[in-house]
Write a protein that holds these residues in place. Structure first.
Motif, PDB file in Angstrom:
ATOM      1  N   SER A   1       0.186   4.845   0.371  1.00 30.91           N
ATOM      2  CA  SER A   1       0.055   5.139   0.740  1.00 30.91           C
ATOM      3  C   SER A   1       1.009   5.083   2.569  1.00 30.91           C
ATOM      4  O   SER A   1       0.946   5.325   3.567  1.00 30.91           O
ATOM      5  N   CYS A   2       0.550   3.640   3.124  1.00 26.29           N
ATOM      6  CA  CYS A   2       1.293   3.363   4.478  1.00 26.29           C
ATOM      7  C   CYS A   2       3.002   3.122   3.856  1.00 26.29           C
ATOM      8  O   CYS A   2       3.063   3.538   5.084  1.00 26.29           O
TER       9      CYS A   2
ATOM     10  N   HIS B   1      -6.934   3.216   2.792  1.00 31.20           N
ATOM     11  CA  HIS B   1      -6.708   3.115   1.900  1.00 31.20           C
ATOM     12  C   HIS B   1      -7.878   2.264   0.036  1.00 31.20           C
ATOM     13  O   HIS B   1      -7.311   2.556  -0.205  1.00 31.20           O
ATOM     14  N   ALA B   2      -7.964   1.216   0.295  1.00 31.38           N
ATOM     15  CA  ALA B   2      -8.241   0.112  -0.077  1.00 31.38           C
ATOM     16  C   ALA B   2      -9.895   1.544  -0.295  1.00 31.38           C
ATOM     17  O   ALA B   2     -10.583   1.357  -1.527  1.00 31.38           O
TER      18      ALA B   2
ATOM     19  N   HIS C   1      -9.895   4.232  -2.289  1.00 31.89           N
ATOM     20  CA  HIS C   1      -9.775   4.132  -3.503  1.00 31.89           C
ATOM     21  C   HIS C   1     -10.741   3.495  -4.274  1.00 31.89           C
ATOM     22  O   HIS C   1     -11.688   3.629  -5.424  1.00 31.89           O
TER      23      HIS C   1
ATOM     24  N   CYS D   1       0.656  -0.989   0.366  1.00 30.58           N
ATOM     25  CA  CYS D   1       0.049  -0.245  -0.176  1.00 30.58           C
ATOM     26  C   CYS D   1       0.551   1.242  -0.568  1.00 30.58           C
ATOM     27  O   CYS D   1       1.307   1.502   1.157  1.00 30.58           O
TER      28      CYS D   1
ATOM     29  N   GLY E   1      -4.188  -1.365  -2.119  1.00 28.91           N
ATOM     30  CA  GLY E   1      -4.699  -0.791  -0.857  1.00 28.91           C
ATOM     31  C   GLY E   1      -4.458  -1.229   0.745  1.00 28.91           C
ATOM     32  O   GLY E   1      -4.373  -3.473   0.867  1.00 28.91           O
ATOM     33  N   CYS E   2      -4.188  -1.548   1.707  1.00 25.68           N
ATOM     34  CA  CYS E   2      -4.348  -1.703   3.146  1.00 25.68           C
ATOM     35  C   CYS E   2      -5.723  -2.206   3.507  1.00 25.68           C
ATOM     36  O   CYS E   2      -7.030  -1.724   2.717  1.00 25.68           O
TER      37      CYS E   2
ATOM     38  N   HIS F   1      -4.479  -1.206  -8.052  1.00 22.28           N
ATOM     39  CA  HIS F   1      -4.272  -0.529  -7.634  1.00 22.28           C
ATOM     40  C   HIS F   1      -4.340  -1.221  -6.080  1.00 22.28           C
ATOM     41  O   HIS F   1      -4.995  -2.267  -5.838  1.00 22.28           O
TER      42      HIS F   1
ATOM     43  N   CYS G   1      -7.270  -4.108  -6.393  1.00 24.24           N
ATOM     44  CA  CYS G   1      -8.486  -4.177  -7.121  1.00 24.24           C
ATOM     45  C   CYS G   1      -8.632  -4.936  -8.556  1.00 24.24           C
ATOM     46  O   CYS G   1      -7.900  -5.384  -8.932  1.00 24.24           O
TER      47      CYS G   1
ATOM     48  N   LEU H   1      -3.128  -7.340   2.171  1.00 29.10           N
ATOM     49  CA  LEU H   1      -3.032  -6.262   1.538  1.00 29.10           C
ATOM     50  C   LEU H   1      -4.574  -6.498   0.502  1.00 29.10           C
ATOM     51  O   LEU H   1      -4.759  -7.563   0.531  1.00 29.10           O
TER      52      LEU H   1
END
Length: 129
Positions: free
Chosen positions: A35-36, A65-66, A69, A33, A56-57, A54, A49, A46
């Protein structure tokens, strides 16, 4: 394309049916991720998508974050990248999705359908009896 099935164990908090059972499987755009990683965090799980790749966490808190998104893109389904688990989450329909028990390999050819042995359609003589 990957086929998923909504969990039969009541994994649908909204109780709505899910219509996103066929998804793509894009390659991940990153290994973690972003952002993390920027804040020095190492997320435990994680999500990928299944529309754009993508990563994300999977933190389920608002603004995770996911989830962020999904909120910005409206891409409906993300799957876990954990090696020991295989599930997906549909943000739009709020449903957990699992892979089918016996999935077909991506390269499996479709069995051709044959009309041989089926009855011929009835013939009409121009509408006359």
């Amino acid at each position: 394309m990957t086929r998923w099935t909504p969990r039969p164990d009541g994994g649908r908090p909204s109780e709505k049916p899910c219509f996103h059972t066929w998804t793509a499987y894009p390659p991940p755009l990153s290994e973690t991720c972003a952002s993390c990683a920027a804040s020095g965090r190492a997320p435990a799980d994680l999500l990928l998508c299944l529309t754009c790749g993508h990563v994300g966490c999977s933190d389920s808190s608002r603004g995770a974050h996911a989830t962020a998104h999904f909120d910005s893109s409206a891409h409906p389904v993300a799957r876990t990248l954990a090696r020991d688990r295989d599930w997906a989450w549909c943000y739009e329909d709020e449903a957990y999705l699992d892979p089918p028990e016996n999935p077909l390999p991506h390269s499996a050819p479709r069995t051709p359908e044959s009309v041989l042995g089926l009855p011929a359609p009835a013939r009409h003589a121009g509408g006359r009896p």
